[in-house]
Design an enzyme around this catalytic site. Structure first.
Site, PDB file in Angstrom:
ATOM      1  N   GLY A  15       0.847  -1.176   0.000  1.00 44.71           N
ATOM      2  CA  GLY A  15       0.000   0.000   0.000  1.00 44.71           C
ATOM      3  C   GLY A  15       0.880   1.223   0.000  1.00 44.71           C
ATOM      4  N   SER A  16       0.285   2.385  -0.126  1.00 45.50           N
ATOM      5  CA  SER A  16       1.075   3.613  -0.109  1.00 45.50           C
ATOM      6  C   SER A  16       1.478   3.918   1.323  1.00 45.50           C
ATOM      7  CB  SER A  16       0.272   4.779  -0.664  1.00 45.50           C
ATOM      8  OG  SER A  16      -0.373   4.366  -1.826  1.00 45.50           O
ATOM      9  N   ASP A  19      -1.248   4.477   4.144  1.00 41.97           N
ATOM     10  CA  ASP A  19      -2.479   3.698   4.120  1.00 41.97           C
ATOM     11  C   ASP A  19      -2.757   2.950   5.413  1.00 41.97           C
ATOM     12  OD1 ASP A  19      -3.041   4.552   1.625  1.00 41.97           O
ATOM     13  OD2 ASP A  19      -2.279   2.777   0.598  1.00 41.97           O
ATOM     14  N   GLY A  97       7.155   0.567   0.937  1.00 43.66           N
ATOM     15  CA  GLY A  97       6.524   1.061  -0.285  1.00 43.66           C
ATOM     16  C   GLY A  97       7.288   2.174  -0.974  1.00 43.66           C
ATOM     17  N   LEU A 451      42.321   2.495 -26.004  1.00 43.21           N
ATOM     18  CA  LEU A 451      41.642   3.730 -26.399  1.00 43.21           C
ATOM     19  C   LEU A 451      41.787   3.983 -27.899  1.00 43.21           C
ATOM     20  CD1 LEU A 451      42.927   6.013 -23.487  1.00 43.21           C
ATOM     21  CD2 LEU A 451      40.594   5.107 -23.764  1.00 43.21           C
ATOM     22  N   SER A 452      40.941   4.855 -28.408  1.00 43.73           N
ATOM     23  CA  SER A 452      41.091   5.294 -29.797  1.00 43.73           C
ATOM     24  C   SER A 452      42.438   5.999 -29.922  1.00 43.73           C
ATOM     25  CB  SER A 452      39.952   6.253 -30.146  1.00 43.73           C
ATOM     26  OG  SER A 452      40.171   6.829 -31.403  1.00 43.73           O
ATOM     27  N   GLY A 455      46.881   2.738 -30.803  1.00 40.22           N
ATOM     28  CA  GLY A 455      47.793   2.015 -31.696  1.00 40.22           C
ATOM     29  C   GLY A 455      47.313   0.620 -32.071  1.00 40.22           C
ATOM     30  N   SER A 524      36.694  -2.091 -27.567  1.00 40.97           N
ATOM     31  CA  SER A 524      36.115  -3.073 -26.621  1.00 40.97           C
ATOM     32  C   SER A 524      36.301  -2.606 -25.179  1.00 40.97           C
ATOM     33  CB  SER A 524      36.694  -4.475 -26.836  1.00 40.97           C
ATOM     34  OG  SER A 524      38.079  -4.468 -27.067  1.00 40.97           O
TER      35      SER A 524
HETATM   36  N1  LIG Z   1      31.979   8.034 -29.456  1.00 39.50           N
HETATM   37  C1  LIG Z   1      33.011   7.323 -29.913  1.00 39.50           C
HETATM   38  N2  LIG Z   1      33.799   6.662 -29.038  1.00 39.50           N
HETATM   39  C2  LIG Z   1      34.840   5.923 -29.493  1.00 39.50           C
HETATM   40  N3  LIG Z   1      35.143   5.793 -30.790  1.00 39.50           N
HETATM   41  C3  LIG Z   1      34.383   6.443 -31.717  1.00 39.50           C
HETATM   42  C4  LIG Z   1      33.279   7.229 -31.298  1.00 39.50           C
HETATM   43  N4  LIG Z   1      32.704   7.734 -32.398  1.00 39.50           N
HETATM   44  C5  LIG Z   1      33.396   7.283 -33.453  1.00 39.50           C
HETATM   45  N5  LIG Z   1      34.428   6.514 -33.058  1.00 39.50           N
HETATM   46  C6  LIG Z   1      35.337   5.813 -33.977  1.00 39.50           C
HETATM   47  O1  LIG Z   1      34.964   4.435 -33.907  1.00 39.50           O
HETATM   48  C7  LIG Z   1      36.070   3.615 -33.599  1.00 39.50           C
HETATM   49  C8  LIG Z   1      35.784   2.718 -32.432  1.00 39.50           C
HETATM   50  O2  LIG Z   1      34.935   1.689 -32.799  1.00 39.50           O
HETATM   51  P1  LIG Z   1      34.955   0.350 -32.009  1.00 39.50           P
HETATM   52  O3  LIG Z   1      33.977  -0.538 -32.702  1.00 39.50           O
HETATM   53  O4  LIG Z   1      36.313  -0.144 -31.825  1.00 39.50           O
HETATM   54  O5  LIG Z   1      34.368   0.806 -30.597  1.00 39.50           O
HETATM   55  S1  LIG Z   1      33.738  -0.092 -29.424  1.00 39.50           S
HETATM   56  O6  LIG Z   1      34.622  -1.254 -29.252  1.00 39.50           O
HETATM   57  O7  LIG Z   1      32.401  -0.500 -29.823  1.00 39.50           O
HETATM   58  O8  LIG Z   1      33.714   0.765 -28.249  1.00 39.50           O
HETATM   59  C9  LIG Z   1      37.208   4.514 -33.196  1.00 39.50           C
HETATM   60  O9  LIG Z   1      38.280   4.007 -33.950  1.00 39.50           O
HETATM   61  P2  LIG Z   1      39.738   3.738 -33.360  1.00 39.50           P
HETATM   62  O10 LIG Z   1      40.322   5.087 -33.275  1.00 39.50           O
HETATM   63  O11 LIG Z   1      40.398   2.869 -34.386  1.00 39.50           O
HETATM   64  O12 LIG Z   1      39.639   3.046 -32.034  1.00 39.50           O
HETATM   65  C10 LIG Z   1      36.796   5.905 -33.631  1.00 39.50           C
HETATM   66  O13 LIG Z   1      37.432   6.207 -34.847  1.00 39.50           O
HETATM   67  N1  LIG Z   2      54.573   2.254 -30.743  1.00 44.50           N
HETATM   68  C1  LIG Z   2      53.488   2.571 -31.442  1.00 44.50           C
HETATM   69  N2  LIG Z   2      52.561   1.612 -31.687  1.00 44.50           N
HETATM   70  C2  LIG Z   2      51.450   1.920 -32.386  1.00 44.50           C
HETATM   71  N3  LIG Z   2      51.176   3.137 -32.860  1.00 44.50           N
HETATM   72  C3  LIG Z   2      52.023   4.130 -32.620  1.00 44.50           C
HETATM   73  C4  LIG Z   2      53.207   3.890 -31.889  1.00 44.50           C
HETATM   74  N4  LIG Z   2      53.894   5.034 -31.803  1.00 44.50           N
HETATM   75  C5  LIG Z   2      53.143   5.947 -32.441  1.00 44.50           C
HETATM   76  N5  LIG Z   2      52.022   5.428 -32.961  1.00 44.50           N
HETATM   77  C6  LIG Z   2      50.982   6.151 -33.731  1.00 44.50           C
HETATM   78  O1  LIG Z   2      49.765   6.202 -33.008  1.00 44.50           O
HETATM   79  C7  LIG Z   2      48.657   6.207 -33.906  1.00 44.50           C
HETATM   80  C8  LIG Z   2      47.766   5.055 -33.533  1.00 44.50           C
HETATM   81  O2  LIG Z   2      46.612   5.074 -34.354  1.00 44.50           O
HETATM   82  P1  LIG Z   2      45.773   3.769 -34.631  1.00 44.50           P
HETATM   83  O3  LIG Z   2      46.679   2.612 -34.869  1.00 44.50           O
HETATM   84  O4  LIG Z   2      44.755   4.095 -35.664  1.00 44.50           O
HETATM   85  O5  LIG Z   2      45.096   3.554 -33.198  1.00 44.50           O
HETATM   86  P2  LIG Z   2      43.725   2.853 -32.852  1.00 44.50           P
HETATM   87  O6  LIG Z   2      43.454   1.800 -33.867  1.00 44.50           O
HETATM   88  O7  LIG Z   2      43.977   2.286 -31.491  1.00 44.50           O
HETATM   89  O8  LIG Z   2      42.724   3.940 -32.836  1.00 44.50           O
HETATM   90  C9  LIG Z   2      49.207   6.041 -35.295  1.00 44.50           C
HETATM   91  O9  LIG Z   2      49.278   7.329 -35.903  1.00 44.50           O
HETATM   92  C10 LIG Z   2      50.606   5.498 -35.044  1.00 44.50           C
HETATM   93  O10 LIG Z   2      51.530   5.835 -36.060  1.00 44.50           O
END
Ligand SMILES: Nc1ncnc2c1ncn2[C@@H]1O[C@H](COP(=O)(O)OS(=O)(=O)O)[C@@H](OP(=O)(O)O)[C@H]1O
Ligand SMILES: Nc1ncnc2c1ncn2[C@@H]1O[C@H](COP(=O)(O)OP(=O)(O)O)[C@@H](O)[C@H]1O
EC number: 2.7.1.25
Length: 609
Positions: A15-16, A19, A97, A451-452, A455, A524
């Site tokens: 109940g509330s 109640d 509740g 991270l993006s 490498g 990932s």
């Molecule tokens: N919001 C946001 N966050 C992260 N990345 C972004 C986003 N938007 C676009 N991108 C571009 O998409 C690439 C990452 O895709 P992924 O499939 O590897 O991402 S995930 O695993 O699903 O998180 C990633 O590529 P990489 O730089 O090769 O990692 C980015 O170029």
């Molecule tokens: N030791 C290293 N290993 C990998 N990439 C490197 C390294 N040093 C510098 N870089 C540079 O970092 C950047 C990595 O980009 P990328 O391979 O597209 O990364 P991701 O796929 O993780 O987004 C490229 O420009 C690459 O030349």
């Protein structure tokens, strides 16, 4: 106290806030407390026989809520109280509740035989009343007493009572609930345990009379036997006992039983309750069964009547009450525990979320805490089960977070999906080993995460070049290219990333099965999905490479100019900036790109394969 109680009725009150729930429960306890001591004695002796607390009363015997949930240990804010009359013993579950009410109420309702829903006579049926009733009905409660409380404050007006009763009857019908409305005043004790002089126009039962007569849910000893095995006892090589609580039916020496999921049959040699051998046992009895034949039976199996197996399936339609802090995401791997069996599970599709106020089905991509959803579930091994409507014991499950081991959902199986029985894994004459042998290599999944700009792509491409030069059969799955095809429908919400990784992991598994060395390069960001991806492969086959480049360095490199955009707020949910990245805890490789050349790093990884 000469009459034996007619079983033990479990009910919940809802109940509330204002109640009058506490007053009502307090009143019930007070008016019946003269027998409380006797009952306490019963509890003590029950505890000695069945309990786990030695001489102390085992309160769990009163509170065996969601069985699996209790073993798992999650704090649910439900108070259980115990009282009895000469006719019957009662366990009342009082779920607060306010906050978290959904999960508390769901847990309380999951074992309740019936519910007492309170309404204030001045206010009638409120949104809260509807909400609570919907949850109660969803959890399988069929009977409700509508306590129209504070009748004294409306001058014991029969017409007002009839109006509220009719309002609620309409709701109850849509929910499939049977209702008895009772006009009462908890404060004055009217129509609670004694008939009130204030309601000459009411000829129904008092609240207590109704509770004393309400049918118990667990009376199905006519049904075929269903005994989930909780524990296998092997004190010596001569004795093997299978222990558990009978969910349905009866078990006696000489009965033929079937073990599920294996399907083998056996004959019951003896049935024990505690140390005592008994002629037979029935629902809710905690038994230890021995068999005439030696059989391979383990925890999580179910003993059933030989000629009456229960269903087994790997895909289900189910309802889930979500209790996790993190939202439920389709595609994310969880553990699912049903009776005593734990299997891997994913929500293969989120059908809808239930609006508890209106009952409306809303489309959604995730489920937040306290949300209720209808889902399709897929598990990784066949699961013997019964629909929740037929058995709470064999139809309710919990979902567990794979990393934290916390309980994140409580669920009820509605039915197995038909497609399940038509889907069969094809056993092929040529297998992974044969394909790999032809290629003279060990198949692998090398999984780059980071991270993006860390490498990943650079290293993945160099690794492939290196392996290819050695005559290896390889393939690179890269975020950027897979997202243009297979995963074109996915963006960067948490849910989409989970699904992105799930699909890629499945593709990688197929490629490894084809005998290839697959190189995966995706951000990932979540541990859960990476761990699940690992679980798809044989030991040693999955190699996680954490490209551990600091965010500042990735941002300095910014090969695609995305960090600059993200900082300007032009890309929402960008990993490392506005979306999380969970670093691996135990990767096979930890790569620092600031202190070695890409070529050297790729060479090191290639060497190790
Ligand atoms: N919001 C946001 N966050 C992260 N990345 C972004 C986003 N938007 C676009 N991108 C571009 O998409 C690439 C990452 O895709 P992924 O499939 O590897 O991402 S995930 O695993 O699903 O998180 C990633 O590529 P990489 O730089 O090769 O990692 C980015 O170029
Ligand atoms: N030791 C290293 N290993 C990998 N990439 C490197 C390294 N040093 C510098 N870089 C540079 O970092 C950047 C990595 O980009 P990328 O391979 O597209 O990364 P991701 O796929 O993780 O987004 C490229 O420009 C690459 O030349």
């Amino acid at each position: 106290m000469s009459h034996a109680p007619q079983g033990r009725l479990r009910f919940l009150t809802c109940g509330s806030v204002d109640d009058g729930k506490s007053t009502l429960i307090g009143r019930l306890l007070f008016d019946t407390k003269q027998v409380f001591d006797d009952q306490w004695q019963t509890l003590r002796s029950d505890s000695r026989r069945f309990g786990t607390q030695g001489e102390a009363p085992d309160l769990a015997l009163l509170v065996d809520g969601l069985q699996a949930e209790r073993e798992q240990g999650i704090t649910i804010d439900v108070a259980y109280r115990f009282f009895s009359t000469p006719k019957r013993a009662f366990i009342v579950a009082d779920a607060p509740g306010h906050e978290q009410y959904t999960r508390n109420m769901a847990v309380a309702a999951s074992t309740a035989d019936c519910a007492v829903v309170l309404a204030d006579a001045r206010k009638g049926v409120l949104t809260q009343t509807r909400r609570h009733s919907r949850i109660v009905a969803l959890m399988g409660v069929k009977r409700v007493l509508l306590a129209v409380n504070k009748m004294d404050l409306v001058g014991w007006d029969a017409a007002r009572f009839a109006e509220i009763a009719a309002d609620y009857a309409a709701l109850a019908q849509t929910l499939g609930l049977t209702v008895q409305a009772v006009p009462l005043s908890a404060l004055g004790g009217d129509n609670l345990t004694a008939r009130s002089a204030q309601t000459p126009w009411y000829d129904g039962p008092t609240l207590l009379e109704w509770l004393e007569q309400a049918p118990l849910c667990r009376q199905d000893d006519e049904a075929p036997l269903r005994l989930p095995v909780q524990l296998v006892l092997r004190p010596s090589s001569e004795f093997r006992g299978y222990c558990g609580t009978v969910a349905q039916g009866r078990v006696r020496a000489g009965d033929r039983v079937r073990v599920q999921p294996s399907g083998v049959k056996a004959t019951v040699a003896a049935v024990r309750i505690g140390f005592e051998e008994v002629a037979q046992a029935g629902p809710a009895d905690a038994v230890c069964v021995t068999l005439q034949e030696e059989r391979d039976i383990s925890r999580g199996d179910v003993l059933v009547a030989a000629d009456s197996p229960i269903e087994q399936a790997e895909q289900f339609h189910a309802h889930v009450v979500w209790v996790g802090e993190q939202p439920l995401l389709p595609g994310r791997p969880y553990w699912l525990k049903l009776h005593h069996r734990t299997v891997g599970a994913v929500v293969s599709s989120l059908r809808h979320v239930v609006d508890v106020d209106t009952g409306a089905h809303l489309s959604a991509r995730e489920v937040a805490m306290n949300g209720i959803a209808a889902v399709h579930l897929s598990v990784d091994r066949p699961l013997p089960f019964m629909p929740y409507s037929a058995s709470r014991e064999l139809g309710n499950f919990i979902l567990i977070d794979r990393l934290t081991q916390a309980t994140v959902g409580a669920g009820m199986i509605d039915f197995a999906l038909r497609r399940d029985s038509n889907l069969h894994w094809q056993a092929l004459a040529v297998d992974k080993a044969a394909r790999a042998a032809l290629k003279h290599q060990q198949p692998r999944c090398v999984w780059f995460t980071g991270l993006s700009g860390s490498g990943k792509s650079t290293l993945a491409s160099l690794l492939e070049k290196n392996l290819h030069a050695q005559g290896r059969h390889t393939y690179v799955l890269d975020g950027d290219n897979v997202r243009h095809g297979l995963n074109r429908d996915l963006g960067f919400t948490e849910g989409d990333r989970v699904e992105n990784i799930r699909r890629v992991a499945e593709v990688a598994r197929l490629m490894v099965d084809a005998g290839l060395m697959v190189i995966v390069s995706f951000i990932s960001p979540f541990r859960a999905e990476r761990e699940w991806a690992r679980s798809l492969f044989a030991p040693g086959e999955f190699v996680e490479v954490f490209v551990d480049t600091p965010l500042a360095e990735c941002e300095r490199r910014d090969p695609k100019g995305l960090y600059a955009k993200a900082r300007r707020g032009e890309i929402p949910a960008f990993t490392g900036i506005s979306s999380p990245y969970e670093a691996p805890l135990n990767p096979e490789f930890l790569v620092q790109t600031t202190s070695a050349t890409p070529e050297a790093l790729a060479e090191q990884i290639a060497q190790s394969l």
